[in-house]
Enzyme design. Structure first.
Site, PDB file in Angstrom:
ATOM      1  N   ARG A 245      -2.424  -8.270   6.002  1.00  0.00           N
ATOM      2  CA  ARG A 245      -2.236  -6.959   5.377  1.00  0.00           C
ATOM      3  C   ARG A 245      -2.760  -5.861   6.309  1.00  0.00           C
ATOM      4  O   ARG A 245      -2.166  -4.783   6.404  1.00  0.00           O
ATOM      5  CB  ARG A 245      -2.936  -6.894   4.020  1.00  0.00           C
ATOM      6  CG  ARG A 245      -2.284  -7.768   2.961  1.00  0.00           C
ATOM      7  CD  ARG A 245      -2.938  -7.583   1.605  1.00  0.00           C
ATOM      8  NE  ARG A 245      -2.665  -6.270   1.042  1.00  0.00           N
ATOM      9  CZ  ARG A 245      -3.276  -5.776  -0.037  1.00  0.00           C
ATOM     10  NH1 ARG A 245      -4.225  -6.489  -0.650  1.00  0.00           N
ATOM     11  NH2 ARG A 245      -2.967  -4.582  -0.498  1.00  0.00           N
TER      12      ARG A 245
ATOM     13  N   CYS B 170     -10.858  -1.705   1.149  1.00  0.00           N
ATOM     14  CA  CYS B 170     -10.010  -2.884   0.914  1.00  0.00           C
ATOM     15  C   CYS B 170      -8.694  -2.393   0.335  1.00  0.00           C
ATOM     16  O   CYS B 170      -8.158  -1.387   0.788  1.00  0.00           O
ATOM     17  CB  CYS B 170     -10.724  -3.869  -0.009  1.00  0.00           C
ATOM     18  SG  CYS B 170     -11.195  -3.149  -1.611  1.00  0.00           S
TER      19      CYS B 170
END
Length: 285
Positions: A181, A240
Site C-alpha cells: 500500500r 497509517c
C-alpha cells in the site's frame, strides 16, 4: 510506566486489592461490504467471553468520530462522547487501566493512545491480546462504579496533515501500512495508492512476533534506529490508513523508549484531497 502488560501480570493485578479497569476493544477492519461477508461484531465476541470485569468499548462509536473525506475514516472522537464512555467503564485518572483486543493489538492501541493523549497517566495494553489470556472468561457484563476521568487533550502527540508533511521533511514520518500500500501497488480502500512524500515504510506488523506479542524492546529500538529514529523529542511521527494501526506503531515506539506523534487522519484523509502530493514506489520521495 511500561506501555504493555503480560497476561500473568494482569492476572496478578486483578487479584490484588486495587485491580485495574479493564477495557475490551475487540474490532476488525472490515471489507465485508465489498466481499459480501458479515461484518465483525465486537460486542457479540465480547458477550461470548471476556476477561473478568472487562467493559466493552466500541471503537467506531466511542474511540472515533464520524467518517468523512475531510476527517478520514477514524477521526478523533467527540471528547464528550469519549469521556462519557470512559467514565461509564469506571475509568478515573487515579486508577490503572488495561486495554486489550482480539490479538492484533491495533484497536487496543487506539484506546491506549487516546487515553494517554487526553491525560490518563497509567494505561497499558495486554501484550498478545485476549489469545494470551489463560485465565477464566466470563459472559456477564459488569456494572462498574462510574469513574471520574475528564479527558484533557495534550499539547503534543497529535499531527494534522500539514504537520505530518513537514515532519516527513524535517524529521521522520513512518508509514505503518503494508509495504504494497505504501508503494501504491494496491489500494483496497482509499481513493489512490501511495504515500506522503518523504515518509518511510515501516509496517506495524513487523513489530510483533508470530504470536502477536511485541518483539523485545531492544529489538524494536534497533529497528526504529535503522529507519532513522534518533529519539529526539518531536522528531518521529506515524500514520497509517485511518489512525488505528498507526497507534499500534506509536505503542511499539513507546515500548522501544521512543516518543512519537500520530497523524490520526492518516492516508484516508490525506488521499481524499486531490491537491495533496502523492509519492509511489519503494523510495520515500
Amino acid at each position: 510506566m511500561n506501555a504493555i502488560i503480560t497476561a500473568s501480570e494482569l492476572a496478578s493485578e486483578l487479584a490484588g486489592e486495587r485491580p485495574p479497569v479493564v477495557l475490551d476493544v475487540r474490532w476488525q477492519l472490515s471489507l465485508a461490504k465489498a466481499s459480501g461477508a458479515p461484518e465483525f461484531d465486537g460486542r457479540a465476541a465480547y458477550a461470548a467471553g471476556h476477561v473478568p470485569g472487562a467493559v466493552f468499548i466500541d471503537l467506531d462509536r466511542e474511540l472515533a468520530g464520524a467518517a468523512g473525506p475531510e476527517a478520514g475514516r477514524h477521526p478523533l472522537p467527540d471528547l464528550a462522547v469519549f469521556g462519557a464512555a470512559m467514565r461509564a467503564a469506571g475509568v478515573s485518572a487515579d486508577r490503572d487501566v488495561v486495554v486489550y483486543d482480539g490479538g492484533q493489538g491495533w484497536a487496543a492501541a487506539r484506546a491506549w493512545w487516546l487515553l494517554r493523549w487526553t491525560g490518563h497517566p497509567s494505561v497499558r495494553v495486554l501484550d498478545g491480546g485476549l489469545p494470551a489470556w489463560e485465565g477464566p472468561r466470563e459472559t456477564v457484563s459488569p456494572s462498574p462504579r462510574p469513574g471520574t476521568f475528564d479527558p484533557a487533550p495534550g499539547a503534543t502527540g497529535l499531527l494534522d496533515a500539514a504537520a505530518a508533511a513537514e515532519l516527513a521533511r524535517s524529521g521522520l514520518l513512518l508509514d505503518a501500512r503494508a509495504a504494497e500500500r505504501y508503494r501504491g501497488d494496491v489500494e483496497p480502500i482509499d481513493r489512490v495508492g501511495g504515500h506522503i512524500p518523504g515518509a518511510v515504510s515501516a509496517p506495524t506488523t513487523e513489530n510483533v512476533a508470530d504470536d502477536g506479542r511485541f518483539r523485545p524492546a531492544a529489538e524494536l529500538a534497533e529497528r526504529f534506529k535503522s529507519l532513522g529514529a534518533t529519539g529526539d523529542p518531536g522528531q518521529v511521527g506515524v500514520y497509517c490508513g485511518s489512525g488505528v494501526s498507526g497507534a499500534h506503531e506509536v505503542l511499539a515506539l513507546a515500548v522501544a523508549g521512543i516518543d512519537a506523534q500520530l497523524y490520526v487522519g492518516s492516508w484516508s484523509q490525506w488521499s481524499a484531497d486531490a491537491s495533496r502530493p502523492v509519492a509511489t514506489g519503494p523510495d520515500p520521495q
